[in-house]
Motif scaffolding. Structure first.
Motif, PDB file in Angstrom:
ATOM      1  N   MET A 112     -25.685 -22.944   1.224  1.00 50.55           N
ATOM      2  CA  MET A 112     -24.335 -22.387   1.360  1.00 50.55           C
ATOM      3  C   MET A 112     -24.036 -21.379   0.254  1.00 50.55           C
ATOM      4  N   LYS A 113     -24.447 -21.677  -0.978  1.00 49.35           N
ATOM      5  CA  LYS A 113     -24.192 -20.750  -2.081  1.00 49.35           C
ATOM      6  C   LYS A 113     -24.914 -19.421  -1.859  1.00 49.35           C
ATOM      7  N   TYR A 114     -26.166 -19.500  -1.446  1.00 50.18           N
ATOM      8  CA  TYR A 114     -26.941 -18.266  -1.237  1.00 50.18           C
ATOM      9  C   TYR A 114     -26.440 -17.503  -0.017  1.00 50.18           C
ATOM     10  N   ALA A 115     -26.037 -18.234   1.010  1.00 45.61           N
ATOM     11  CA  ALA A 115     -25.490 -17.572   2.199  1.00 45.61           C
ATOM     12  C   ALA A 115     -24.168 -16.893   1.861  1.00 45.61           C
ATOM     13  N   ASP A 116     -23.326 -17.561   1.082  1.00 45.98           N
ATOM     14  CA  ASP A 116     -22.054 -16.964   0.649  1.00 45.98           C
ATOM     15  C   ASP A 116     -22.292 -15.645  -0.087  1.00 45.98           C
ATOM     16  N   ALA A 117     -23.289 -15.658  -0.967  1.00 43.76           N
ATOM     17  CA  ALA A 117     -23.581 -14.460  -1.755  1.00 43.76           C
ATOM     18  C   ALA A 117     -24.186 -13.346  -0.904  1.00 43.76           C
ATOM     19  N   ALA A 118     -24.854 -13.722   0.173  1.00 43.56           N
ATOM     20  CA  ALA A 118     -25.570 -12.733   0.985  1.00 43.56           C
ATOM     21  C   ALA A 118     -24.689 -12.012   2.001  1.00 43.56           C
ATOM     22  N   VAL A 194     -14.815 -23.044  -2.343  1.00 38.96           N
ATOM     23  CA  VAL A 194     -15.452 -23.878  -1.314  1.00 38.96           C
ATOM     24  C   VAL A 194     -16.746 -23.219  -0.858  1.00 38.96           C
ATOM     25  N   ASP A 195     -17.874 -23.872  -1.129  1.00 40.89           N
ATOM     26  CA  ASP A 195     -19.160 -23.333  -0.681  1.00 40.89           C
ATOM     27  C   ASP A 195     -19.207 -23.284   0.849  1.00 40.89           C
ATOM     28  N   GLY A 196     -19.632 -22.170   1.363  1.00 43.27           N
ATOM     29  CA  GLY A 196     -19.725 -21.994   2.808  1.00 43.27           C
ATOM     30  C   GLY A 196     -18.562 -21.239   3.408  1.00 43.27           C
ATOM     31  N   MET A 197     -17.438 -21.137   2.682  1.00 41.14           N
ATOM     32  CA  MET A 197     -16.269 -20.469   3.257  1.00 41.14           C
ATOM     33  C   MET A 197     -16.522 -18.988   3.492  1.00 41.14           C
ATOM     34  N   THR A 198     -17.216 -18.325   2.568  1.00 33.03           N
ATOM     35  CA  THR A 198     -17.507 -16.901   2.745  1.00 33.03           C
ATOM     36  C   THR A 198     -18.444 -16.691   3.932  1.00 33.03           C
ATOM     37  N   LEU A 199     -19.435 -17.565   4.067  1.00 34.57           N
ATOM     38  CA  LEU A 199     -20.360 -17.492   5.199  1.00 34.57           C
ATOM     39  C   LEU A 199     -19.618 -17.627   6.521  1.00 34.57           C
ATOM     40  N   PHE A 243     -14.927 -25.143  10.887  1.00 31.00           N
ATOM     41  CA  PHE A 243     -15.271 -25.295   9.470  1.00 31.00           C
ATOM     42  C   PHE A 243     -14.009 -25.265   8.605  1.00 31.00           C
ATOM     43  N   ALA A 244     -13.121 -24.313   8.864  1.00 26.90           N
ATOM     44  CA  ALA A 244     -11.903 -24.182   8.070  1.00 26.90           C
ATOM     45  C   ALA A 244     -11.021 -25.410   8.210  1.00 26.90           C
ATOM     46  N   ILE A 245     -10.871 -25.927   9.436  1.00 31.81           N
ATOM     47  CA  ILE A 245     -10.052 -27.120   9.662  1.00 31.81           C
ATOM     48  C   ILE A 245     -10.676 -28.328   8.988  1.00 31.81           C
ATOM     49  N   TYR A 246     -11.988 -28.450   9.109  1.00 33.17           N
ATOM     50  CA  TYR A 246     -12.689 -29.581   8.492  1.00 33.17           C
ATOM     51  C   TYR A 246     -12.520 -29.572   6.963  1.00 33.17           C
ATOM     52  N   LYS A 247     -12.685 -28.404   6.358  1.00 37.20           N
ATOM     53  CA  LYS A 247     -12.574 -28.314   4.901  1.00 37.20           C
ATOM     54  C   LYS A 247     -11.127 -28.580   4.454  1.00 37.20           C
ATOM     55  N   ARG A 248     -10.172 -28.132   5.239  1.00 38.32           N
ATOM     56  CA  ARG A 248      -8.776 -28.364   4.890  1.00 38.32           C
ATOM     57  C   ARG A 248      -8.441 -29.861   4.938  1.00 38.32           C
ATOM     58  N   LYS A 249      -8.944 -30.538   5.970  1.00 38.01           N
ATOM     59  CA  LYS A 249      -8.669 -31.961   6.102  1.00 38.01           C
ATOM     60  C   LYS A 249      -9.371 -32.776   5.016  1.00 38.01           C
ATOM     61  N   THR A 250     -10.627 -32.427   4.731  1.00 43.21           N
ATOM     62  CA  THR A 250     -11.373 -33.186   3.718  1.00 43.21           C
ATOM     63  C   THR A 250     -10.818 -32.943   2.323  1.00 43.21           C
ATOM     64  N   LYS A 251     -10.237 -31.746   2.105  1.00 45.60           N
ATOM     65  CA  LYS A 251      -9.628 -31.467   0.797  1.00 45.60           C
ATOM     66  C   LYS A 251      -8.432 -32.357   0.577  1.00 45.60           C
TER      67      LYS A 251
END
Length: 251
Positions: A112-118, A194-199, A243-251
């Motif tokens: 996720m970190k590398y994908a975000d950066a790419a 959040v790792d993966g959010m940019t991806l 993904f956005a809904i899942y991350k919001r709920k888990t946060k």
């Protein structure tokens, strides 16, 4: 427009290839900044570029050939001939992400970190590469009137005047949209932890623009009555929302 930029010793160098090469160089430069923001190794990112680039081109060509099989059936030489165009970005991105996932698992680093950066680099390279379609006279939309096209710069007007008819410069619409998405992704990369959010923002935002722009094009890859790029775009939009809904709920 002349698709050939220059000829060297009888070999034509096309604008399509030049612009793809420029996009790759710019993408690598931007990746240096993105890696610093994410705190990851730029050297490993370059390794990923070296591995994913040929696989991405192969995937983009394979995707295009599959959905134009009637044009290539049995003609292996033409299947491999990409100099005149015929690369589908969805195929390239899917292939590259799959290879990147395998690489990061082997190296035991965060995919996720590398994908975000790419992805900011990828979308900017897409924006540049779309101009190759302009020089090839492809990836344009349907017929438009002069009253419509006259609002664009003169060189766009000339490039979209094909066989006595003006066409929608859909390559331009997508290029501009991709630049906007690039700016948004850089801001998400800097501000969102959040790792993966940019991806997934890349997947969702690119898909959103592509869905509407694809509806204007006349050379879409088809799956029966469906425009394949629109189908994939809808899937991409749903992936981002989930993904956005899942991350919001888990946060």
């Amino acid at each position: 427009m002349d698709p050939v930029a220059i000829s060297i010793f009888g070999i034509d160098i096309r604008w399509y290839g030049i612009l793809i090469a420029i996009g790759i160089v710019v993408a690598i430069f931007i990746a240096g900044y993105s890696c610093k923001v994410k705190g990851i190794s730029y050297d490993k990112m370059l390794d990923l570029v070296i591995i994913c680039l040929p696989i991405g081109i192969l995937g983009a060509r394979l995707y295009y050939v599959i959905f134009n099989w009637s044009d290539y059936n049995g003609n292996i030489r033409q299947m491999l001939n990409i100099r005149g165009g015929g690369l589908a970005i969805h195929g390239g991105v899917i292939a590259s992400l799959c290879v990147a996932f395998i690489y990061t698992r082997i190296k035991k680093v965060s995919f996720m970190k590398y994908a975000d950066a790419a992805v900011p680099s990828i979308i900017l390279a897409q924006a540049i590469g779309r101009w190759g379609n302009f020089f090839n006279g492809e990836a344009h939309g349907g017929i438009v009137s002069y009253e419509f096209i006259k609002h664009f710069p003169e060189f766009i007007q000339k490039g979209m005047y094909i066989n006595g008819t003006y066409y929608h410069p859909t390559f331009l619409y997508e290029s501009v949209w991709n630049v906007i998405v690039f700016i948004i992704l850089l801001n998400i990369l800097k501000k969102c932890k959040v790792d993966g959010m940019t991806l997934f923002a890349y997947i969702g935002l690119y898909s959103l623009g592509r869905f509407f722009i694809e509806g204007l094009r006349t050379d879409s890859l088809m799956l029966g009555p469906l425009r394949m790029a629109q189908v994939v775009s809808l899937i991409g939009i749903c992936m981002f929302l989930v993904f956005a809904i899942y991350k919001r709920k888990t946060k």
